[in-house]
Motif scaffolding. Sequence first.
Motif, PDB file in Angstrom:
ATOM      1  N   GLU A  27      -4.945 -16.840   6.567  1.00 36.86           N
ATOM      2  CA  GLU A  27      -4.596 -15.796   5.610  1.00 36.86           C
ATOM      3  C   GLU A  27      -4.840 -14.413   6.199  1.00 36.86           C
ATOM      4  OE1 GLU A  27      -5.940 -18.398   1.656  1.00 36.86           O
ATOM      5  OE2 GLU A  27      -7.052 -16.596   2.199  1.00 36.86           O
ATOM      6  N   TYR A  28      -3.979 -13.479   5.823  1.00 30.76           N
ATOM      7  CA  TYR A  28      -4.191 -12.073   6.177  1.00 30.76           C
ATOM      8  C   TYR A  28      -4.188 -11.262   4.892  1.00 30.76           C
ATOM      9  CZ  TYR A  28      -3.194  -7.281   7.545  1.00 30.76           C
ATOM     10  OH  TYR A  28      -3.229  -5.911   7.668  1.00 30.76           O
ATOM     11  N   PHE A  29      -5.219 -10.443   4.705  1.00 26.51           N
ATOM     12  CA  PHE A  29      -5.344  -9.632   3.499  1.00 26.51           C
ATOM     13  C   PHE A  29      -5.528  -8.166   3.865  1.00 26.51           C
ATOM     14  CE2 PHE A  29      -5.598 -13.384   1.042  1.00 26.51           C
ATOM     15  CZ  PHE A  29      -5.447 -13.024  -0.291  1.00 26.51           C
ATOM     16  N   PRO A  70      -9.321 -12.478  -0.631  1.00 25.35           N
ATOM     17  CA  PRO A  70      -8.708 -13.721  -1.117  1.00 25.35           C
ATOM     18  C   PRO A  70      -9.559 -14.368  -2.196  1.00 25.35           C
ATOM     19  CG  PRO A  70      -9.598 -13.999   1.098  1.00 25.35           C
ATOM     20  CD  PRO A  70      -9.679 -12.544   0.795  1.00 25.35           C
ATOM     21  N   VAL A  78      -9.494 -16.469   7.939  1.00 23.32           N
ATOM     22  CA  VAL A  78      -9.057 -15.291   7.196  1.00 23.32           C
ATOM     23  C   VAL A  78      -9.233 -14.049   8.061  1.00 23.32           C
ATOM     24  CG1 VAL A  78      -9.419 -13.858   5.148  1.00 23.32           C
ATOM     25  CG2 VAL A  78      -9.723 -16.332   4.992  1.00 23.32           C
ATOM     26  N   LEU A  82      -9.276 -10.032   7.452  1.00 25.60           N
ATOM     27  CA  LEU A  82      -9.313  -8.961   6.471  1.00 25.60           C
ATOM     28  C   LEU A  82      -9.066  -7.629   7.167  1.00 25.60           C
ATOM     29  CD1 LEU A  82     -12.538 -10.016   4.498  1.00 25.60           C
ATOM     30  CD2 LEU A  82     -10.155 -10.539   3.922  1.00 25.60           C
ATOM     31  N   ASP A  83      -8.410  -6.721   6.475  1.00 24.09           N
ATOM     32  CA  ASP A  83      -8.159  -5.398   7.036  1.00 24.09           C
ATOM     33  C   ASP A  83      -9.303  -4.464   6.638  1.00 24.09           C
ATOM     34  OD1 ASP A  83      -7.021  -2.699   7.495  1.00 24.09           O
ATOM     35  OD2 ASP A  83      -5.186  -3.831   7.889  1.00 24.09           O
ATOM     36  N   SER A 107       1.916  -6.820   2.963  1.00 25.70           N
ATOM     37  CA  SER A 107       1.214  -7.495   1.872  1.00 25.70           C
ATOM     38  C   SER A 107       0.512  -8.725   2.416  1.00 25.70           C
ATOM     39  CB  SER A 107       2.202  -7.886   0.764  1.00 25.70           C
ATOM     40  OG  SER A 107       3.208  -8.740   1.277  1.00 25.70           O
ATOM     41  N   ALA A 108      -0.337  -9.298   1.600  1.00 23.44           N
ATOM     42  CA  ALA A 108      -1.058 -10.497   2.007  1.00 23.44           C
ATOM     43  C   ALA A 108      -0.085 -11.653   2.204  1.00 23.44           C
ATOM     44  CB  ALA A 108      -2.096 -10.869   0.951  1.00 23.44           C
ATOM     45  N   GLU A 135       4.202 -15.270   0.960  1.00 20.31           N
ATOM     46  CA  GLU A 135       3.966 -13.836   1.028  1.00 20.31           C
ATOM     47  C   GLU A 135       3.696 -13.337  -0.382  1.00 20.31           C
ATOM     48  OE1 GLU A 135       5.993  -9.734   2.768  1.00 20.31           O
ATOM     49  OE2 GLU A 135       7.245 -11.487   2.359  1.00 20.31           O
ATOM     50  N   GLU A 136       2.562 -12.710  -0.558  1.00 15.02           N
ATOM     51  CA  GLU A 136       2.169 -12.240  -1.880  1.00 15.02           C
ATOM     52  C   GLU A 136       3.036 -11.063  -2.295  1.00 15.02           C
ATOM     53  OE1 GLU A 136      -1.866 -10.523  -2.816  1.00 15.02           O
ATOM     54  OE2 GLU A 136      -2.166 -12.581  -3.476  1.00 15.02           O
ATOM     55  N   TYR A 155       0.691 -12.914  12.247  1.00 13.19           N
ATOM     56  CA  TYR A 155      -0.720 -13.275  12.075  1.00 13.19           C
ATOM     57  C   TYR A 155      -1.458 -13.231  13.407  1.00 13.19           C
ATOM     58  CZ  TYR A 155      -4.941 -15.783  10.869  1.00 13.19           C
ATOM     59  OH  TYR A 155      -6.260 -16.113  10.686  1.00 13.19           O
TER      60      TYR A 155
END
Length: 318
Positions: free
Chosen positions: A136-138, A143, A193, A195-196, A246-247, A264-265, A286
């Motif tokens: 996951e990328y946020f 998340p 995961v 995170l930014d 977006s995430a 994709e969120e 990613y």
Amino acid sequence: MRSAVERVNESSLTCMDDGSRGGTPLSSPFVRRLRLGAELRALRQRRGLTTEQLGGLFHQSRMKISRLENAQVRPDLVEVMDLLDLLGPTDDKRAEIISIAREAAGKGWWDAYGDAMGDRQRLYADIESGAATIREYFPTALPGNLQLPAYTQSLIEDDIAAGPISYVPERLIEARRRRQETVFRPDGPDYEVVLDEVGLRRFSVPPKIMHDQLVHLVEESALRPKFVLKVFPIRTGRTSVPLPKSAFFLYSFSDPADPSVVIEEATAADHVRTRPDEFVKYVRRYEFVRSAALSEEESRGLLLEIANQILHEAGPHL
């Protein structure tokens, strides 16, 4: 055409199989529906039939066939067997497709929540249940699988203040806890995961909650061997690939025949993609943020640094 006795034998296991073992689904019913749809589509195309032509032979609408092929409905085992009678696969292929259909028709713990946990979270819970890997990328927020109840509650309060909500807050928090138990179970997926840093420094929850949440992330990432947490730091410079706006979530599964999934969120409705070329595109994005991210140890250090900064800036009122 198969006899009534043969149909009973083929479908009898469905009554006993709820898609779970000890509360943990054997596979994601949603992903099995994707697989079932692909199998039925391939058989239909091999016969040279359109969805409208097959619907006519099946005495159903073209839309019914299309929804089944696109995983938009939970399959009815008897209807699947009727379709297979028309499409004429080999006995081995028939048995394989019926096995897939049984799992596609299965229910997981999330189905008991209905709309109370929200459509988006129910979809995530379904896919996570059978995943072998989750990445996951946020860029903003955190998340759901990493959120403390207080963090989730604060986001819910913001939702309520913005207007009517389509879920039940207490049930959503409970469902989120069950999702976390599923993902972090001993035989659960490899979970990674990124995170930014921007989303960690610009937060929408009270400082005390954000401080506790960041400390929680540090503790969880140090304790859980199948969990990798990295932070994509703020840096100036040109990127080699377009940064995600977006995430998004990447899921893969133990069965190589199951499709890999990208979600994709989005604000209105999440975009689910299963085409291999689309999956590769998101993997590339990613891998870029992952390679540019800090190491796990450095990421934990930055999380603690931000947590301490929040503590310092909030002062005695934290």
